[in-house]
Design a protein around this motif. Structure first.
Motif, PDB file in Angstrom:
ATOM      1  N   ARG A 281       0.847  -1.205   0.000  1.00  0.00           N
ATOM      2  CA  ARG A 281       0.000   0.000   0.000  1.00  0.00           C
ATOM      3  C   ARG A 281       0.877   1.249   0.000  1.00  0.00           C
ATOM      4  NH1 ARG A 281      -2.694  -3.848  -0.481  1.00  0.00           N
ATOM      5  NH2 ARG A 281      -4.763  -4.304   0.362  1.00  0.00           N
ATOM      6  N   ASN A 282       2.194   1.091  -0.138  1.00  0.00           N
ATOM      7  CA  ASN A 282       3.129   2.194   0.060  1.00  0.00           C
ATOM      8  C   ASN A 282       3.706   2.754  -1.233  1.00  0.00           C
ATOM      9  OD1 ASN A 282       6.387   2.821   1.228  1.00  0.00           O
ATOM     10  ND2 ASN A 282       4.614   3.865   2.089  1.00  0.00           N
ATOM     11  N   PHE A 283       3.438   2.105  -2.376  1.00  0.00           N
ATOM     12  CA  PHE A 283       3.954   2.629  -3.641  1.00  0.00           C
ATOM     13  C   PHE A 283       3.196   3.896  -4.033  1.00  0.00           C
ATOM     14  CE2 PHE A 283       5.708  -1.566  -3.637  1.00  0.00           C
ATOM     15  CZ  PHE A 283       6.908  -1.451  -4.316  1.00  0.00           C
ATOM     16  N   GLY A 284       3.856   4.719  -4.851  1.00  0.00           N
ATOM     17  CA  GLY A 284       3.405   6.087  -5.027  1.00  0.00           C
ATOM     18  C   GLY A 284       2.221   6.305  -5.940  1.00  0.00           C
ATOM     19  N   TYR A 285       1.949   5.388  -6.865  1.00  0.00           N
ATOM     20  CA  TYR A 285       0.872   5.647  -7.815  1.00  0.00           C
ATOM     21  C   TYR A 285      -0.487   5.548  -7.123  1.00  0.00           C
ATOM     22  CZ  TYR A 285      -2.116   5.521 -11.889  1.00  0.00           C
ATOM     23  OH  TYR A 285      -3.101   5.803 -12.810  1.00  0.00           O
ATOM     24  N   ARG A 286      -1.212   6.664  -7.129  1.00  0.00           N
ATOM     25  CA  ARG A 286      -2.520   6.770  -6.475  1.00  0.00           C
ATOM     26  C   ARG A 286      -2.461   6.291  -5.020  1.00  0.00           C
ATOM     27  NH1 ARG A 286      -6.547   8.459  -9.564  1.00  0.00           N
ATOM     28  NH2 ARG A 286      -6.150   8.573 -11.794  1.00  0.00           N
ATOM     29  N   ALA A 344      -5.565  -1.662  -9.350  1.00  0.00           N
ATOM     30  CA  ALA A 344      -5.981  -1.976  -7.992  1.00  0.00           C
ATOM     31  C   ALA A 344      -6.378  -0.724  -7.226  1.00  0.00           C
ATOM     32  CB  ALA A 344      -4.853  -2.699  -7.243  1.00  0.00           C
ATOM     33  N   GLY A 345      -5.797   0.418  -7.600  1.00  0.00           N
ATOM     34  CA  GLY A 345      -6.018   1.639  -6.851  1.00  0.00           C
ATOM     35  C   GLY A 345      -7.193   2.481  -7.306  1.00  0.00           C
ATOM     36  N   ALA A 346      -7.884   2.048  -8.344  1.00  0.00           N
ATOM     37  CA  ALA A 346      -9.044   2.789  -8.835  1.00  0.00           C
ATOM     38  C   ALA A 346      -9.816   1.879  -9.779  1.00  0.00           C
ATOM     39  CB  ALA A 346      -8.617   4.065  -9.565  1.00  0.00           C
ATOM     40  N   TYR A 347     -11.090   2.167  -9.945  1.00  0.00           N
ATOM     41  CA  TYR A 347     -11.884   1.434 -10.921  1.00  0.00           C
ATOM     42  C   TYR A 347     -11.518   1.904 -12.323  1.00  0.00           C
ATOM     43  CZ  TYR A 347     -14.592  -0.040  -6.883  1.00  0.00           C
ATOM     44  OH  TYR A 347     -14.957  -0.581  -5.683  1.00  0.00           O
ATOM     45  N   SER A 388      -5.184   0.602  -3.173  1.00  0.00           N
ATOM     46  CA  SER A 388      -4.265   1.555  -3.785  1.00  0.00           C
ATOM     47  C   SER A 388      -2.883   1.484  -3.157  1.00  0.00           C
ATOM     48  CB  SER A 388      -4.829   2.975  -3.660  1.00  0.00           C
ATOM     49  OG  SER A 388      -4.970   3.328  -2.295  1.00  0.00           O
ATOM     50  N   GLY A 389      -1.894   1.984  -3.909  1.00  0.00           N
ATOM     51  CA  GLY A 389      -0.517   1.974  -3.429  1.00  0.00           C
ATOM     52  C   GLY A 389       0.190   0.662  -3.671  1.00  0.00           C
ATOM     53  N   GLY A 390      -0.342  -0.168  -4.565  1.00  0.00           N
ATOM     54  CA  GLY A 390       0.245  -1.479  -4.826  1.00  0.00           C
ATOM     55  C   GLY A 390       1.358  -1.433  -5.859  1.00  0.00           C
ATOM     56  N   SER A 391       2.214  -2.449  -5.807  1.00  0.00           N
ATOM     57  CA  SER A 391       3.358  -2.489  -6.714  1.00  0.00           C
ATOM     58  C   SER A 391       2.944  -2.729  -8.157  1.00  0.00           C
ATOM     59  CB  SER A 391       4.335  -3.578  -6.263  1.00  0.00           C
ATOM     60  OG  SER A 391       3.745  -4.872  -6.339  1.00  0.00           O
ATOM     61  N   PRO A 461     -11.860   7.475 -11.262  1.00  0.00           N
ATOM     62  CA  PRO A 461     -12.459   8.140 -10.104  1.00  0.00           C
ATOM     63  C   PRO A 461     -11.632   7.936  -8.844  1.00  0.00           C
ATOM     64  CG  PRO A 461     -13.631   6.106 -10.606  1.00  0.00           C
ATOM     65  CD  PRO A 461     -12.664   6.339 -11.732  1.00  0.00           C
ATOM     66  N   ARG A 462     -11.575   8.952  -8.031  1.00  0.00           N
ATOM     67  CA  ARG A 462     -10.892   8.846  -6.743  1.00  0.00           C
ATOM     68  C   ARG A 462     -11.904   8.427  -5.694  1.00  0.00           C
ATOM     69  NH1 ARG A 462      -6.303  10.230  -4.290  1.00  0.00           N
ATOM     70  NH2 ARG A 462      -6.357  10.702  -2.072  1.00  0.00           N
ATOM     71  N   ASP A 463     -11.485   7.503  -4.804  1.00  0.00           N
ATOM     72  CA  ASP A 463     -12.362   7.026  -3.746  1.00  0.00           C
ATOM     73  C   ASP A 463     -12.292   7.996  -2.569  1.00  0.00           C
ATOM     74  OD1 ASP A 463     -13.760   5.737  -1.821  1.00  0.00           O
ATOM     75  OD2 ASP A 463     -12.685   3.834  -1.949  1.00  0.00           O
ATOM     76  N   SER A 464     -13.263   8.877  -2.474  1.00  0.00           N
ATOM     77  CA  SER A 464     -13.226   9.906  -1.434  1.00  0.00           C
ATOM     78  C   SER A 464     -13.487   9.340  -0.052  1.00  0.00           C
ATOM     79  CB  SER A 464     -14.274  10.988  -1.740  1.00  0.00           C
ATOM     80  OG  SER A 464     -15.575  10.423  -1.787  1.00  0.00           O
TER      81      SER A 464
END
Length: 481
Positions: A281-286, A344-347, A388-391, A461-464
């Protein structure tokens, strides 16, 4: 915004269920992995009497199970969609400590949730997984690596060094950085002689400490690519291979010596009594776009900042060095028997999803053909949840690697994370068959990817509702426990 006050009133948590449905993105978000739990004389956490229950729920019933996850010691191990024909139906595995078993069963019955007992006593399963070593027994190999038990990080690193010494024309071991506890982060490069640069495949394992079958399988793939390199050289020899069996050596050793179910790394978190960051969950993309936590006590804590961890930084930096050569990224996890694609970090789906899916189907078909093991193929958000934040997302969207996969190995939940040592070899063989088929499929499609130019859709979309916990909100409860 939830708290952990009145923790003993388990059933009272159900009053929060209706509000939770709209403010939770991941079932592990509320899980408090307490390091002060029951330990034996050697400091090893005991899971005696812990049970694993499996239940089927509809989407409207998810808050019920979600509320269980907030009770001390209760953890949702896994949840997944039950199939495309069963819209909004989920299968969920819930780990339950002895002192919460009565209440958990009561909730299942009160809400008419069908359930079964998958593991009767987790500590017995752990003991069986590790088995008894025969004193004085030496495997009939010139090195310590075998496939009949789970090995230490030292064993894995010794074997990697042995390969480099005995196959110097093929193997180079690269130290790409140090973990939080100053362990080496080692990558084995397998590359035969070639007159021209070759495309490359990256495979890593062990980002989550408790998923022991992951580094064991990565080591098996390494073994086959080196000691059996003459097999299928027409496919495997067309690539350079980078194998990182153990991305989280600190956490892995902690699971071996202290707490078998530890997930994160072992970083000390500022202003918190809770240890560790979820490296996936620590990688930078989204980063922190959903399915992660801002709470250091959570098992899916995303860290104080994107790519804050030395392990994440080392993987990121080395992959970025190789990004023009890498055509495939594979990260090995467990469990659920899935071959997963971004995002994984967004639909939403990658632009070349069809190519990735076709290659993934070649891999899952090869696994099924070999021994009948079924893998489900699809995107992370389609089959599981936002994470989100996956490799895998980083590899595709930032490094531009056109084929990015995350594997969830055996099993379907009978043993879960505690996969018996007898399944190491069959898991390794079937996964290697899938990797070979994947490599063949990528090789066929390489002309389309002369330069890595994966296109990322930025209007996902961002998960608010991703961030539902204040940082450190559980620390006081942990100290009082």
């Amino acid at each position: 915004m939830r708290t952990m006050t009145n923790k003993g009133h388990f059933l009272g948590l159900l009053l929060m269920a209706s509000s939770l449905l709209n403010c939770r993105s991941h079932p592990l978000d509320g899980f408090l992995h307490q390091e002060i739990s029951t330990r034996d004389a050697d400091g090893i956490k005991s899971y005696a009497g812990y049970k694993l229950f499996r239940t089927d729920v509809s989407q409207t019933q998810l808050p019920v199970v979600d509320s269980m996850d907030m009770s001390p010691g209760v953890e949702v191990w896994s949840w997944k969609h039950k199939g495309r024909s069963l819209d909004h139906q989920y299968e969920i595995d819930v780990l339950t400590p002895p002192d919460e078993e009565k209440q958990v069963r009561q909730v299942f019955n009160e809400y008419e949730l069908p359930y079964e007992e998958v593991i009767r006593d987790l500590q017995v399963a752990i003991n069986n997984e590790q088995g008894d070593e025969i004193i004085g027994f030496s495997p009939k190999t010139p090195h310590s690596m075998t496939w009949d038990k789970y090995h230490s990080a030292e064993d894995m690193y010794d074997y990697m060094s042995w390969l480099e010494i005995h196959y110097p024309q093929l193997v180079t071991i690269i130290d790409i950085g140090k973990s939080f506890e100053n362990r080496s982060l080692l990558v084995a490069k397998i590359s035969g002689h070639s007159d021209s640069p070759k495309p490359a495949i990256w495979i890593d394992g062990g980002l989550h400490a408790r998923e022991w079958i992951s580094p064991a399988t990565a080591m098996f793939i390494l073994n086959r690519l080196v000691e059996y390199q003459w097999e299928y050289e027409d496919i495997t020899g067309k690539f350079d291979w980078y194998i990182m069996p153990l991305g989280n050596p600190d956490g892995y050793e902690y699971t071996r010596n202290h707490d078998r179910l530890w997930r994160k790394n072992r970083a000390m978190n500022p202003n918190s009594q809770c240890v560790g960051v979820d490296l996936n969950r620590n990688f930078g993309y989204r980063w922190r776009n959903g399915g992660s936590s801002v709470n250091p006590c959570s098992d899916i804590y995303a860290g104080p900042s994107a790519e804050s961890e030395p392990e994440t930084q080392a993987i990121r930096d080395y992959i970025m060095e190789l990004k023009d050569q890498l055509k495939v990224y594979v990260s090995i996890h467990a469990y659920s028997q899935m071959w997963l694609l971004p995002f994984a970090g967004a639909y939403g789906l990658p632009e070349n999803f069809d190519d990735m899916y076709e290659v993934g189907k070649l891999a899952t078909d090869a696994i099924r053909k070999y021994d009948g093991t079924d893998y489900t193929l699809g995107s992370v958000t389609d089959l599981l949840y936002i994470a989100s934040g996956g490799s895998g997302d980083f590899a595709y969207a930032v490094a531009g690697i056109p084929f990015s996969y995350s594997l969830e190995l055996r099993d379907l939940g009978q043993y879960g994370f505690i996969l018996p040592k007898e399944q190491i070899l069959p898991t390794g063989i079937e996964t290697y068959e899938g990797i070979r088929a994947m490599a063949a499929g990528v090789l066929e499609r390489l002309p389309k990817y002369e330069g890595n130019s994966t296109s990322v859709t930025e209007d996902l979309p961002r998960d608010s509702d991703a961030l539902t916990e204040p940082p450190n909100s559980l620390d006081q409860d942990l100290n009082e426990a």
